[in-house]
Design an enzyme around this catalytic site. Structure first.
Site, PDB file in Angstrom:
ATOM      1  N   ARG A  46       2.203 -40.287 -21.591  1.00  0.00           N
ATOM      2  CA  ARG A  46       1.517 -40.715 -20.366  1.00  0.00           C
ATOM      3  C   ARG A  46       2.377 -41.768 -19.685  1.00  0.00           C
ATOM      4  NH1 ARG A  46      -3.887 -42.048 -23.355  1.00  0.00           N
ATOM      5  NH2 ARG A  46      -2.258 -42.679 -24.806  1.00  0.00           N
ATOM      6  N   ASP A  76       4.223 -44.282 -17.052  1.00  0.00           N
ATOM      7  CA  ASP A  76       3.715 -45.272 -16.098  1.00  0.00           C
ATOM      8  C   ASP A  76       4.147 -44.958 -14.671  1.00  0.00           C
ATOM      9  OD1 ASP A  76       2.311 -46.980 -17.791  1.00  0.00           O
ATOM     10  OD2 ASP A  76       4.134 -48.055 -18.384  1.00  0.00           O
ATOM     11  N   ARG A  93      11.391 -49.503 -21.947  1.00  0.00           N
ATOM     12  CA  ARG A  93      11.849 -50.377 -20.870  1.00  0.00           C
ATOM     13  C   ARG A  93      12.172 -51.782 -21.387  1.00  0.00           C
ATOM     14  NH1 ARG A  93       7.274 -49.495 -16.501  1.00  0.00           N
ATOM     15  NH2 ARG A  93       8.291 -51.331 -15.596  1.00  0.00           N
TER      16      ARG A  93
END
Lengths: 245, 245
Positions: free
Chosen positions: A50, A52, A198
């Protein structure tokens, strides 16, 4: 009922993320709307990851059920016709077993994080990579990153809003390699914490700049504290590559 | 007066082309305005190739003169600051001899034409390549294209509005190679006719589809008639790569 697995590419820029939300367009809603446009069925699409807001996918695995079976090439082409002009494309479609689930059946996930390391601002790669104007040592980034391989408590590399039950994850592979001005970080694991890739990219940049050593990276991991790691790299450099089953 | 050579990247999508025109924004005008913003001087920027509307550049060579000398890194960074948010970036700047001219001094030019050969519409490559949904044989395209190498009358591969004095050009290299779903055509010559690279791409597609043989391609060249070659491929697949001096 027939279950289908789609492989989907998307540009995350205009979306609130994969998941349907009230505050803007999602990739999930775009695909579900295309299915409705094609055959009138209301389905729920499940994805392997899922992603972002702003995060891209080169090969997201998606499953959904249709009451009436469709020929897979027809399904792919019809969904693409109904998706237009949204920046989402179905690369392939296949019928799968009824108990196959894009998210729960996945045994591995791979992400790519792209940095463009040059002085000049991005033009053709704008929105497709993280612009890093200071020189980075990709070999040092790769070498240091190897301390992260294996099973660890990744609390330092986890967004505060992460809802995973445990911060313990097993990182199977992390490779950093330069090709001209592009530095590609590819990572593989069974699953990841929220923002883990990230934060890995943002922290490895510190190593690339020479501000952090391999020992600093190990210390950040052992601190089990989000404040001990580097910043979260921007979403536009991140790509969901593929899930394995 | 000091003459500078810039290497420039741009996304051609929002421009009427390199050259200043009354009907919309040009790359030339964007660069000249950035120079004016930086130092107040009104200059004329000359490019190695005057690309058409929608055509990109990865490394366009540009020359311009400044009355007052500037440090080259400062010039590059300042122009990039003034160019923002236009999709144009100065990759490098250097001082050159007063008789050096981006266009007239060039002894070679190289272009890239990118096709994405897959059934699904383009997403992350949208505006960056020509979408070709039917299967192409890149090896056949490369093999056939070799009949075009050398000095020929390229009238068949020349736009009707081409203003070149002669249709005779020497094609030094034409390579077609597949990397996954991307087919890259790279061409090198001292100079090209108007639309020559795009007509080469559009015609080689016919070979790739199996509609044309190497002999058909040779016949099209020998016909010296624009109607004998294939269609002009769209601008979004074309990139000016570099000029040599």
């Amino acid at each position: 009922m027939t279950r289908y697995k789609l492989i989907v590419e998307y540009d995350g820029a205009g979306f609130v993320g994969w998941q349907r939300q009230d505050n803007g367009p999602s990739v999930q809603a775009a695909i579900e709307a295309a299915v409705h446009g094609f055959c009138g069925e209301r389905v729920t699409a499940h994805a392997a990851g899922r992603t972002d807001a702003g995060v891209h996918a080169l090969g997201m695995a998606v499953t959904l059920d249709l009451t009436r079976a469709a020929e897979t090439d027809t399904l792919r082409d019809a969904l693409n016709a109904h998706l237009r002009p949204a920046p989402v494309a179905v690369l392939s479609a296949e019928a799968v077993a009824d108990d196959f689930h894009a998210r729960f059946s996945a045994t591995g996930r791979a992400y790519l994080y792209r940095m463009v390391n040059r002085r000049a601002p991005l033009v053709l790669d704008r929105g497709r990579a993280w612009w890093v104007p200071v020189p980075l040592d990709a070999e040092a980034m790769h070498a240091a990153a190897q301390v992260l391989i294996g099973k660890h408590d990744f609390t330092s590399f986890r967004a505060s809003e992460c809802q995973a039950k445990t911060p313990v994850k097993t990182l199977d592979d992390l490779t950093v390699a330069r090709d001209g001005e592009v530095i590609a970080m590819t990572v593989r694991a069974r699953s990841f914490l929220h923002n883990q890739v990230r934060i890995l990219a943002g922290t490895l940049r510190l190593v690339g700049e020479g501000k952090w050593t391999r020992a600093d990276l190990a210390a950040a991991l052992n601190a089990r504290d989000r404040a001990a790691a580097g910043p979260t790299a921007p979403p536009e450099g991140l790509y969901f590559l593929r899930a394995t089953y």
